[in-house]
Design a protein around this motif. Sequence first.
Motif, short mmCIF file in Angstrom:
data_model
loop_
_atom_site.label_atom_id
_atom_site.label_comp_id
_atom_site.label_asym_id
_atom_site.label_seq_id
_atom_site.Cartn_x
_atom_site.Cartn_y
_atom_site.Cartn_z
N ASN A 17 0.84 -1.26 0.05
CA ASN A 17 -0.04 0.01 -0.02
C ASN A 17 0.89 1.49 0.03
N ASP A 18 2.13 1.45 0.51
CA ASP A 18 3.03 2.47 0.13
C ASP A 18 3.56 2.47 -1.20
N ALA A 19 3.48 1.61 -2.14
CA ALA A 19 3.95 1.95 -3.53
C ALA A 19 3.30 3.03 -4.15
N ILE A 20 4.05 3.93 -5.02
CA ILE A 20 3.72 4.67 -6.05
C ILE A 20 3.69 3.91 -7.39
N TYR A 21 4.66 3.03 -7.53
CA TYR A 21 5.00 2.40 -8.63
C TYR A 21 5.22 0.94 -8.28
N ASP A 22 3.97 0.17 -8.37
CA ASP A 22 3.88 -1.21 -8.10
C ASP A 22 4.43 -2.05 -9.03
N ILE A 23 5.51 -2.59 -9.02
CA ILE A 23 5.91 -3.41 -10.18
C ILE A 23 6.72 -4.84 -9.52
N ALA A 24 5.75 -5.03 -8.43
CA ALA A 24 6.20 -6.29 -7.58
C ALA A 24 5.08 -7.60 -7.92
N GLY A 25 3.93 -7.23 -8.24
CA GLY A 25 2.75 -8.01 -8.50
C GLY A 25 3.21 -9.11 -9.81
N SER A 26 2.32 -10.23 -9.73
CA SER A 26 2.59 -10.97 -10.97
C SER A 26 1.42 -11.32 -11.69
N SER A 27 0.22 -10.49 -11.39
CA SER A 27 -0.98 -10.40 -12.39
C SER A 27 -0.73 -9.82 -13.70
N ILE A 28 -1.24 -9.89 -14.50
CA ILE A 28 -1.43 -8.96 -15.71
C ILE A 28 -2.36 -8.01 -15.53
N ALA A 29 -2.25 -6.61 -15.86
CA ALA A 29 -2.73 -5.45 -15.38
C ALA A 29 -4.54 -5.73 -15.18
N SER A 30 -4.87 -5.55 -13.90
CA SER A 30 -6.29 -6.08 -13.58
C SER A 30 -7.20 -5.14 -14.38
N MET A 31 -8.32 -5.64 -14.71
CA MET A 31 -9.32 -5.03 -15.37
C MET A 31 -10.15 -4.40 -14.36
N THR A 32 -10.88 -3.33 -14.65
CA THR A 32 -11.81 -2.63 -13.90
C THR A 32 -13.32 -3.43 -14.08
#
Length: 372
Positions: A17-32
């Motif tokens: 929750n502290d990230a401005i640029y979260d490049i840690a996750g392993s999902s493909i960009a989540s859809m709304t």
Amino acid sequence: MKINAFGVEEWLNVWENDAIYDIAGSSIASMTLDEILNLHPEGKDKLLEELLNKKMNYGWIEGSPEFKEEVAKLYQTVKPSQILQTNGATGANFLALYSLIEPGDHVISLYPTYQQLYDIPRSFGAEVSLWKIKEDNDWLPSLDDLRQLVRPNTKMICINNANNPTGAIMDRTFLEELVTIANEVGAYIVSDEIYKPLEDGVDVPAIVDLYDKGISTNSLSKTYSVPGVRVGWIVSNDELADEFRKYRDYTMICAGVFDDFITTHVLKHKEIVLKRNKEIVSRNLDIVKEWIATEPRVSLTFPHHVSTSFIKLDIPEETEAFCIRLLKEKGVLLVPGNRFDMPGYARLGYCTHTETLTKGLEKLSEFLREFD
């Protein structure tokens, strides 16, 4: 029962929750939700009307018939009776391990991989042998090493295909040999298949389609860009599915009417989703390749269009301390490799939204310059 802290999840719980640029996750960009509802060619109004008329009861306990039909289409030889809905792939993996592993069993797990696959068997009293991946083999493990690890009493082999965190894939030829080795001792193979390679010409079959004692787990969280519904599934032969039903009654009742509805809708329109995600993976991987070529302190064995990668850092600092400073000073989040027992590396989730990736890599390079 004692269990180790879950390294990756513990890290993300504290810092994400502290990230401005979260490049840690392993999902493909989540859809709304708006994007999801608009997958339907008639638009979202029809779907919203249908959804608003849903009764918020328990729904279908094992997953709706429509859900099971759509999941069955992802496999070659699977019937709806072989499919059980779970709370994400994490719930599917847990169900397989909870149902089959007892104290004294021998389990072999790919390593490093998703920690659940080796630490849950340990917590149940199993003896776990680690089947180590090798960087000089494109992050694949050796089948000869597996032959040395297998025992007459080996009950289960656990794999994550494609691998988290490296993105390495076991193709059909590799998997067929793996099945041969497992079959010699009658071992189950649990395959967490949440990362589907989105690359043309790559043949990566589901383990359930190759082996009668193969157990495939999956969910919408990574390849399909909808982690928010928390729906997964476990697929096995009918005898195992009946065993899983018994244990599943102790772990969950249902995934929920809303989640089942959204999951089924996404799977019905999976070709649209996969086309979107192939474009994101291809575009972002090209960005990473260009960045690696100009960043002297980072190297990478490139993944096969899979939404996770494992960069190697050439820095004179302990990895986790580096990642904490990077987050606090630049707002960039990575997962330090020591959370996979691999210090000196970091998980780079390059399949986030492209602008986040581009800015995150720019800030990471700025930060790395202090070591020059």
